[in-house]
Design a protein around this motif. Structure first.
Motif, PDB file in Angstrom:
ATOM      1  N   UNK A 122       9.762   8.204   2.734  1.00 34.84           N
ATOM      2  CA  UNK A 122       8.967   7.420   3.682  1.00 34.84           C
ATOM      3  C   UNK A 122       8.508   6.096   3.105  1.00 34.84           C
ATOM      4  N   UNK A 123       8.068   6.111   1.859  1.00 35.54           N
ATOM      5  CA  UNK A 123       7.638   4.867   1.198  1.00 35.54           C
ATOM      6  C   UNK A 123       8.831   3.929   1.050  1.00 35.54           C
ATOM      7  N   UNK A 124       9.976   4.461   0.671  1.00 37.42           N
ATOM      8  CA  UNK A 124      11.182   3.624   0.509  1.00 37.42           C
ATOM      9  C   UNK A 124      11.543   2.950   1.827  1.00 37.42           C
ATOM     10  N   UNK A 125      11.568   3.728   2.885  1.00 37.51           N
ATOM     11  CA  UNK A 125      11.939   3.176   4.197  1.00 37.51           C
ATOM     12  C   UNK A 125      10.919   2.140   4.653  1.00 37.51           C
ATOM     13  N   UNK A 126       9.653   2.475   4.562  1.00 38.84           N
ATOM     14  CA  UNK A 126       8.602   1.554   5.014  1.00 38.84           C
ATOM     15  C   UNK A 126       8.545   0.297   4.165  1.00 38.84           C
ATOM     16  N   UNK A 127       8.779   0.434   2.879  1.00 35.24           N
ATOM     17  CA  UNK A 127       8.628  -0.703   1.972  1.00 35.24           C
ATOM     18  C   UNK A 127       9.866  -1.571   1.846  1.00 35.24           C
ATOM     19  N   UNK A 128      11.051  -0.976   1.965  1.00 35.62           N
ATOM     20  CA  UNK A 128      12.256  -1.739   1.649  1.00 35.62           C
ATOM     21  C   UNK A 128      13.299  -1.787   2.759  1.00 35.62           C
ATOM     22  N   UNK A 135       0.789  -1.239   0.000  1.00 34.93           N
ATOM     23  CA  UNK A 135       0.000   0.000   0.000  1.00 34.93           C
ATOM     24  C   UNK A 135       0.818   1.286   0.000  1.00 34.93           C
ATOM     25  N   UNK A 136       1.989   1.391   0.653  1.00 35.12           N
ATOM     26  CA  UNK A 136       2.739   2.650   0.522  1.00 35.12           C
ATOM     27  C   UNK A 136       3.171   2.905  -0.923  1.00 35.12           C
ATOM     28  N   UNK A 137       3.583   1.849  -1.610  1.00 42.72           N
ATOM     29  CA  UNK A 137       3.981   1.991  -3.008  1.00 42.72           C
ATOM     30  C   UNK A 137       2.795   2.417  -3.858  1.00 42.72           C
ATOM     31  N   UNK A 138       1.626   1.855  -3.576  1.00 41.66           N
ATOM     32  CA  UNK A 138       0.420   2.228  -4.321  1.00 41.66           C
ATOM     33  C   UNK A 138       0.059   3.689  -4.077  1.00 41.66           C
ATOM     34  N   UNK A 139       0.223   4.162  -2.849  1.00 48.42           N
ATOM     35  CA  UNK A 139      -0.058   5.577  -2.541  1.00 48.42           C
ATOM     36  C   UNK A 139       0.895   6.491  -3.303  1.00 48.42           C
ATOM     37  N   UNK A 140       2.182   6.149  -3.307  1.00 46.37           N
ATOM     38  CA  UNK A 140       3.157   6.961  -4.044  1.00 46.37           C
ATOM     39  C   UNK A 140       2.859   6.943  -5.534  1.00 46.37           C
ATOM     40  N   UNK A 141       2.520   5.779  -6.077  1.00 44.35           N
ATOM     41  CA  UNK A 141       2.183   5.681  -7.498  1.00 44.35           C
ATOM     42  C   UNK A 141       0.952   6.533  -7.816  1.00 44.35           C
ATOM     43  N   UNK A 142      -0.054   6.499  -6.952  1.00 47.89           N
ATOM     44  CA  UNK A 142      -1.266   7.307  -7.174  1.00 47.89           C
ATOM     45  C   UNK A 142      -0.948   8.799  -7.110  1.00 47.89           C
ATOM     46  N   UNK A 143      -0.101   9.196  -6.165  1.00 45.88           N
ATOM     47  CA  UNK A 143       0.275  10.613  -6.052  1.00 45.88           C
ATOM     48  C   UNK A 143       1.032  11.071  -7.291  1.00 45.88           C
ATOM     49  N   UNK A 144       1.959  10.252  -7.766  1.00 47.27           N
ATOM     50  CA  UNK A 144       2.712  10.613  -8.978  1.00 47.27           C
ATOM     51  C   UNK A 144       1.818  10.627 -10.210  1.00 47.27           C
ATOM     52  N   UNK A 196       4.717   3.443 -13.609  1.00 47.47           N
ATOM     53  CA  UNK A 196       4.777   2.101 -14.193  1.00 47.47           C
ATOM     54  C   UNK A 196       5.800   1.237 -13.448  1.00 47.47           C
ATOM     55  N   UNK A 197       6.948   1.793 -13.125  1.00 45.44           N
ATOM     56  CA  UNK A 197       7.969   1.053 -12.396  1.00 45.44           C
ATOM     57  C   UNK A 197       7.534   0.681 -10.992  1.00 45.44           C
ATOM     58  N   UNK A 198       6.887   1.616 -10.311  1.00 40.90           N
ATOM     59  CA  UNK A 198       6.401   1.328  -8.954  1.00 40.90           C
ATOM     60  C   UNK A 198       5.368   0.206  -8.972  1.00 40.90           C
ATOM     61  N   UNK A 199       4.451   0.273  -9.932  1.00 43.77           N
ATOM     62  CA  UNK A 199       3.407  -0.758 -10.006  1.00 43.77           C
ATOM     63  C   UNK A 199       3.988  -2.102 -10.447  1.00 43.77           C
ATOM     64  N   UNK A 200       4.916  -2.087 -11.392  1.00 42.88           N
ATOM     65  CA  UNK A 200       5.561  -3.334 -11.812  1.00 42.88           C
ATOM     66  C   UNK A 200       6.343  -3.939 -10.645  1.00 42.88           C
ATOM     67  N   UNK A 201       6.882  -3.078  -9.793  1.00 43.34           N
ATOM     68  CA  UNK A 201       7.644  -3.540  -8.646  1.00 43.34           C
ATOM     69  C   UNK A 201       6.818  -4.266  -7.608  1.00 43.34           C
ATOM     70  N   UNK A 202       5.505  -4.151  -7.695  1.00 40.07           N
ATOM     71  CA  UNK A 202       4.650  -4.914  -6.782  1.00 40.07           C
ATOM     72  C   UNK A 202       4.637  -6.392  -7.139  1.00 40.07           C
ATOM     73  N   UNK A 203       5.009  -6.700  -8.376  1.00 39.06           N
ATOM     74  CA  UNK A 203       5.007  -8.093  -8.831  1.00 39.06           C
ATOM     75  C   UNK A 203       6.417  -8.630  -9.117  1.00 39.06           C
ATOM     76  N   UNK A 204       7.280  -7.788  -9.637  1.00 43.74           N
ATOM     77  CA  UNK A 204       8.604  -8.235 -10.063  1.00 43.74           C
ATOM     78  C   UNK A 204       9.683  -7.678  -9.134  1.00 43.74           C
ATOM     79  N   UNK A 205      10.458  -8.543  -8.502  1.00 49.61           N
ATOM     80  CA  UNK A 205      11.478  -8.104  -7.547  1.00 49.61           C
ATOM     81  C   UNK A 205      12.505  -7.167  -8.191  1.00 49.61           C
TER      82      UNK A 205
END
Length: 116
Positions: free
Chosen positions: A108-114, A6-15, A55-64
Motif C-alpha cells: 500500500x505504501x509503495x502504490x500510494x507513494x510511487x 507520510x506513508x513512508x514514515x508510517x512504514x518506517x515507524x512500523x518496521x 534507514x533506506x526508507x527515511x533516506x528515500x525521503x530526501x534522496x531520489x
C-alpha cells in the motif's frame, strides 16, 4: 521521491517498532519465528535487515531512488516471509496478522507513494 512523505514514515515507524520488539521478542513474534523454523541464532539478522530498511526508507525521503528501492526491498522481505510460512505450513494467526498485514502495508505504501 515519494509523492507523499507520510506513508513512508508510517512504514518506517512500523518496521522500527518491529525491530525493537524483535530484540526481546514477545510470544507472538517468537511463535512466528519458531513456526517457520528459523534458527534462533539467525534472529538477529532480521533485526539488522529491518533497521537497514528503516534507514533506506527515511533516506528515500530526501534522496531520489533510495526510498523506492527500500520499499521494494521491504515488499520482497515480506513476500519471502510469507513463502517461509507457507513452506513450513505455519498459517496461523501470526501469518495472517503479522506477515500479510505488513506485506499489505508495504504494498500500500509503495502504490500510494510511487505508483499513483
Amino acid at each position: 521521491m515519494p509523492h507523499y512523505w507520510w506513508p513512508t514514515a508510517i512504514l518506517a515507524a512500523a518496521l522500527f517498532g518491529d525491530a525493537l520488539m524483535s530484540i526481546r521478542p514477545p510470544q507472538f513474534i517468537r511463535g512466528c519465528l519458531e513456526g517457520v523454523r528459523l534458527p534462533e541464532d539467525w534472529w538477529w539478522v532480521l533485526i539488522v535487515v529491518k533497521l537497514l530498511a528503516v534507514a533506506g526508507l527515511l533516506a528515500g525521503l530526501k534522496y531520489p531512488g533510495i526510498g523506492v528501492a527500500a520499499n521494494a526491498g521491504v515488499i520482497v522481505y515480506f513476500l519471502c516471509a510469507a513463502y517461509a510460512h507457507y513452506r513450513a505450513n505455519f498459517l496461523k494467526q501470526e501469518f495472517w496478522l503479522n506477515c500479510l498485514g505488513m506485506l499489505g502495508l508495504s504494498v500500500g505504501v509503495f502504490v500510494l507513494s510511487y505508483v499513483i
